[in-house]
Design a protein around this motif. Structure first.
Motif, PDB file in Angstrom:
ATOM      1  N   LEU A  25      10.711  31.130 -19.515  1.00  0.00           N
ATOM      2  CA  LEU A  25      11.369  30.388 -20.289  1.00  0.00           C
ATOM      3  C   LEU A  25      12.349  31.089 -21.040  1.00  0.00           C
ATOM      4  N   PRO A  26      13.565  30.518 -21.227  1.00  0.00           N
ATOM      5  CA  PRO A  26      14.719  31.318 -22.208  1.00  0.00           C
ATOM      6  C   PRO A  26      14.424  31.211 -23.510  1.00  0.00           C
ATOM      7  N   ASP A  27      14.807  32.341 -24.185  1.00  0.00           N
ATOM      8  CA  ASP A  27      14.792  32.371 -25.547  1.00  0.00           C
ATOM      9  C   ASP A  27      15.299  31.115 -26.405  1.00  0.00           C
ATOM     10  N   SER A  28      16.521  30.644 -25.786  1.00  0.00           N
ATOM     11  CA  SER A  28      17.255  29.474 -26.438  1.00  0.00           C
ATOM     12  C   SER A  28      16.607  28.135 -26.218  1.00  0.00           C
ATOM     13  N   PHE A  29      14.900  28.266 -25.857  1.00  0.00           N
ATOM     14  CA  PHE A  29      14.383  26.988 -25.742  1.00  0.00           C
ATOM     15  C   PHE A  29      13.883  26.752 -27.111  1.00  0.00           C
ATOM     16  N   HIS A  30      14.223  27.339 -28.009  1.00  0.00           N
ATOM     17  CA  HIS A  30      13.806  27.156 -29.401  1.00  0.00           C
ATOM     18  C   HIS A  30      14.657  26.012 -30.112  1.00  0.00           C
TER      19      HIS A  30
END
Length: 130
Positions: A25-30
């Motif tokens: 899952l991408p870090d930008s998921f935040h």
């Protein structure tokens, strides 16, 4: 193999990414702070980003069955509203002690893993029925 980074800019409540070829899952998921339901079954995900618990504080249903998970990050204990957790058909050996803090859990599915033990307190969470 991975989600596009701009997907996290959408205001989603329900995201089902089952049966793809995702490896992470991408870090930008935040930035997906309103997500209530996340399903990532049947992918090739080996680990969950610790940021998942910090971004998805409102999540109440999470399923990551049929992946290649070997561990669960301790940050998962921050998912205070999580009611249903499905992690069957992975390679999980140890669950983090932080799961004891997940007081809203009503169901945990850990079938077909490689669990060696359960953290003290997980079996006595007040809402767990199965």
């Amino acid at each position: 193999e991975a989600l596009p980074h701009d997907l996290s800019q959408l205001c989603l409540w329900d995201l089902d990414l089952s049966h793809n070829a995702l490896q992470r899952l991408p870090d930008s998921f935040h930035s997906m702070t309103q997500l209530k339901r996340l399903v990532i079954d049947g992918n090739r995900i080996k680990d969950l980003p610790p940021s998942l618990a910090e971004c998805c504080l409102t999540i109440d249903f999470f399923s990551a069955s049929k992946n290649a998970l070997a561990t669960i990050p301790p940050a998962v204990g921050k998912l205070a509203l999580l009611r249903i957790l499905k992690l069957s058909d992975n390679s999980i050996r140890i669950l983090p002690r932080a799961m004891r803090a997940m007081r809203s859990l009503t169901s945990i599915d850990l079938e077909r893993n490689e669990l060696e033990s359960l953290p003290i307190g997980v079996c006595t969470l007040p809402a767990v029925t199965s």
